[in-house]
Motif scaffolding. Sequence first.
Motif, PDB file in Angstrom:
ATOM      1  N   ARG A 118       0.855  -1.199   0.000  1.00  0.00           N
ATOM      2  CA  ARG A 118       0.000   0.000   0.000  1.00  0.00           C
ATOM      3  C   ARG A 118       0.883   1.239   0.000  1.00  0.00           C
ATOM      4  O   ARG A 118       1.835   1.331   0.766  1.00  0.00           O
ATOM      5  CB  ARG A 118      -0.937   0.025   1.204  1.00  0.00           C
ATOM      6  N   VAL A 119       0.561   2.182  -0.874  1.00  0.00           N
ATOM      7  CA  VAL A 119       1.342   3.414  -1.019  1.00  0.00           C
ATOM      8  C   VAL A 119       0.421   4.625  -0.951  1.00  0.00           C
ATOM      9  O   VAL A 119      -0.761   4.540  -1.267  1.00  0.00           O
ATOM     10  CB  VAL A 119       2.130   3.424  -2.350  1.00  0.00           C
ATOM     11  N   ASP A 120       0.986   5.759  -0.538  1.00  0.00           N
ATOM     12  CA  ASP A 120       0.189   6.980  -0.512  1.00  0.00           C
ATOM     13  C   ASP A 120       0.408   7.819  -1.774  1.00  0.00           C
ATOM     14  O   ASP A 120      -0.437   8.611  -2.137  1.00  0.00           O
ATOM     15  CB  ASP A 120       0.466   7.804   0.747  1.00  0.00           C
ATOM     16  N   ASP A 121       1.543   7.653  -2.451  1.00  0.00           N
ATOM     17  CA  ASP A 121       1.827   8.380  -3.694  1.00  0.00           C
ATOM     18  C   ASP A 121       2.335   7.363  -4.714  1.00  0.00           C
ATOM     19  O   ASP A 121       3.532   7.092  -4.795  1.00  0.00           O
ATOM     20  CB  ASP A 121       2.858   9.472  -3.435  1.00  0.00           C
ATOM     21  N   VAL A 122       1.416   6.796  -5.469  1.00  0.00           N
ATOM     22  CA  VAL A 122       1.769   5.695  -6.374  1.00  0.00           C
ATOM     23  C   VAL A 122       2.788   6.119  -7.427  1.00  0.00           C
ATOM     24  O   VAL A 122       3.670   5.343  -7.781  1.00  0.00           O
ATOM     25  CB  VAL A 122       0.507   5.056  -7.010  1.00  0.00           C
ATOM     26  N   ARG A 146      -1.201  -1.127  -9.346  1.00  0.00           N
ATOM     27  CA  ARG A 146      -0.335  -1.305 -10.515  1.00  0.00           C
ATOM     28  C   ARG A 146       0.571  -2.496 -10.238  1.00  0.00           C
ATOM     29  O   ARG A 146       1.104  -2.630  -9.134  1.00  0.00           O
ATOM     30  CB  ARG A 146       0.520  -0.063 -10.764  1.00  0.00           C
ATOM     31  N   VAL A 147       0.765  -3.333 -11.246  1.00  0.00           N
ATOM     32  CA  VAL A 147       1.550  -4.553 -11.078  1.00  0.00           C
ATOM     33  C   VAL A 147       2.947  -4.351 -11.651  1.00  0.00           C
ATOM     34  O   VAL A 147       3.108  -3.827 -12.762  1.00  0.00           O
ATOM     35  CB  VAL A 147       0.872  -5.759 -11.765  1.00  0.00           C
ATOM     36  N   PHE A 148       3.935  -4.797 -10.886  1.00  0.00           N
ATOM     37  CA  PHE A 148       5.342  -4.705 -11.285  1.00  0.00           C
ATOM     38  C   PHE A 148       6.000  -6.059 -11.106  1.00  0.00           C
ATOM     39  O   PHE A 148       5.462  -6.941 -10.440  1.00  0.00           O
ATOM     40  CB  PHE A 148       6.078  -3.677 -10.412  1.00  0.00           C
ATOM     41  N   LEU A 149       7.171  -6.211 -11.680  1.00  0.00           N
ATOM     42  CA  LEU A 149       8.011  -7.386 -11.474  1.00  0.00           C
ATOM     43  C   LEU A 149       9.287  -6.908 -10.809  1.00  0.00           C
ATOM     44  O   LEU A 149       9.895  -5.926 -11.256  1.00  0.00           O
ATOM     45  CB  LEU A 149       8.316  -8.079 -12.800  1.00  0.00           C
ATOM     46  N   ASP A 150       9.691  -7.570  -9.718  1.00  0.00           N
ATOM     47  CA  ASP A 150      10.929  -7.167  -9.048  1.00  0.00           C
ATOM     48  C   ASP A 150      12.122  -7.575  -9.914  1.00  0.00           C
ATOM     49  O   ASP A 150      11.935  -8.164 -10.992  1.00  0.00           O
ATOM     50  CB  ASP A 150      10.969  -7.717  -7.617  1.00  0.00           C
ATOM     51  N   PRO A 151      13.349  -7.271  -9.505  1.00  0.00           N
ATOM     52  CA  PRO A 151      14.501  -7.542 -10.370  1.00  0.00           C
ATOM     53  C   PRO A 151      14.683  -8.992 -10.808  1.00  0.00           C
ATOM     54  O   PRO A 151      15.340  -9.247 -11.814  1.00  0.00           O
ATOM     55  CB  PRO A 151      15.689  -7.067  -9.527  1.00  0.00           C
ATOM     56  N   VAL A 152      14.105  -9.967 -10.088  1.00  0.00           N
ATOM     57  CA  VAL A 152      14.228 -11.360 -10.522  1.00  0.00           C
ATOM     58  C   VAL A 152      12.912 -11.936 -11.040  1.00  0.00           C
ATOM     59  O   VAL A 152      12.825 -13.122 -11.314  1.00  0.00           O
ATOM     60  CB  VAL A 152      14.843 -12.267  -9.429  1.00  0.00           C
ATOM     61  N   GLY A 153      11.870 -11.101 -11.160  1.00  0.00           N
ATOM     62  CA  GLY A 153      10.635 -11.535 -11.798  1.00  0.00           C
ATOM     63  C   GLY A 153       9.435 -11.788 -10.919  1.00  0.00           C
ATOM     64  O   GLY A 153       8.367 -12.125 -11.428  1.00  0.00           O
ATOM     65  N   HIS A 154       9.555 -11.662  -9.583  1.00  0.00           N
ATOM     66  CA  HIS A 154       8.382 -11.847  -8.721  1.00  0.00           C
ATOM     67  C   HIS A 154       7.419 -10.679  -8.920  1.00  0.00           C
ATOM     68  O   HIS A 154       7.822  -9.525  -8.867  1.00  0.00           O
ATOM     69  CB  HIS A 154       8.769 -11.859  -7.235  1.00  0.00           C
ATOM     70  N   PRO A 155       6.139 -10.952  -9.106  1.00  0.00           N
ATOM     71  CA  PRO A 155       5.175  -9.855  -9.207  1.00  0.00           C
ATOM     72  C   PRO A 155       4.901  -9.230  -7.841  1.00  0.00           C
ATOM     73  O   PRO A 155       4.952  -9.906  -6.817  1.00  0.00           O
ATOM     74  CB  PRO A 155       3.915 -10.529  -9.759  1.00  0.00           C
ATOM     75  N   PHE A 156       4.671  -7.932  -7.849  1.00  0.00           N
ATOM     76  CA  PHE A 156       4.192  -7.224  -6.664  1.00  0.00           C
ATOM     77  C   PHE A 156       3.306  -6.083  -7.131  1.00  0.00           C
ATOM     78  O   PHE A 156       3.424  -5.619  -8.264  1.00  0.00           O
ATOM     79  CB  PHE A 156       5.339  -6.723  -5.760  1.00  0.00           C
ATOM     80  N   CYS A 157       2.379  -5.682  -6.267  1.00  0.00           N
ATOM     81  CA  CYS A 157       1.421  -4.633  -6.616  1.00  0.00           C
ATOM     82  C   CYS A 157       1.624  -3.419  -5.727  1.00  0.00           C
ATOM     83  O   CYS A 157       1.803  -3.555  -4.518  1.00  0.00           O
ATOM     84  CB  CYS A 157      -0.019  -5.127  -6.420  1.00  0.00           C
ATOM     85  N   LEU A 158       1.572  -2.249  -6.343  1.00  0.00           N
ATOM     86  CA  LEU A 158       1.485  -1.008  -5.591  1.00  0.00           C
ATOM     87  C   LEU A 158       0.009  -0.676  -5.520  1.00  0.00           C
ATOM     88  O   LEU A 158      -0.618  -0.356  -6.529  1.00  0.00           O
ATOM     89  CB  LEU A 158       2.267   0.112  -6.281  1.00  0.00           C
ATOM     90  N   VAL A 159      -0.552  -0.794  -4.327  1.00  0.00           N
ATOM     91  CA  VAL A 159      -1.980  -0.588  -4.092  1.00  0.00           C
ATOM     92  C   VAL A 159      -2.152   0.862  -3.645  1.00  0.00           C
ATOM     93  O   VAL A 159      -1.465   1.320  -2.729  1.00  0.00           O
ATOM     94  CB  VAL A 159      -2.510  -1.557  -3.019  1.00  0.00           C
ATOM     95  N   HIS A 160      -3.079   1.577  -4.293  1.00  0.00           N
ATOM     96  CA  HIS A 160      -3.267   2.985  -3.951  1.00  0.00           C
ATOM     97  C   HIS A 160      -4.744   3.300  -3.848  1.00  0.00           C
ATOM     98  O   HIS A 160      -5.589   2.504  -4.211  1.00  0.00           O
ATOM     99  CB  HIS A 160      -2.562   3.888  -4.969  1.00  0.00           C
ATOM    100  N   GLY A 161      -5.042   4.460  -3.311  1.00  0.00           N
ATOM    101  CA  GLY A 161      -6.434   4.834  -3.090  1.00  0.00           C
ATOM    102  C   GLY A 161      -6.848   4.454  -1.682  1.00  0.00           C
ATOM    103  O   GLY A 161      -6.036   4.045  -0.857  1.00  0.00           O
TER     104      GLY A 161
END
Length: 134
Positions: free
Chosen positions: A76-80, A104-119
């Motif tokens: 969870r982020v306050d400024d995506v 928003r979905v991202f891949l870390d440097p070795v490929g694991h997905p992670f999401c920046l959740v906002h709102g």
Amino acid sequence: MRAELEKPVIDCPDPRGLAAFYARLLRLRVLENAPDWVVLGRKEGMRELAFQRVEPWVPPTWPDPDQPQQMHLDIRVDDVDAVEALALSLGARRAPGSPEVGYRVFLDPVGHPFCLVHGSAPVDDPRIGFDTSR
């Protein structure tokens, strides 16, 4: 009887490298640091995220339906936009087809997905309404 989640452990080819990425992204400290095992946390005793070396390393292929993502982190982020810029500068990349609404979905440097959740968070405490007695 007591049972508490201590931390998720993420498989990777280079625990120190991947831990450095998440330590900077999440502002966590390195609590344990060995070549094959690194633990991060906000302060001593808070073992919140760990990384272990796995050989041979087979990266996730998400969003390939033939090999599911297995797990991902929601952050969870306050400024995506600011956190996205930081994640990209640290070596993450935007996942193909990532949505723009709510996360928003991202891949870390070795490929694991992670999401920046906002709102807005749906509830203040995610345990509200969850019955743990069963």
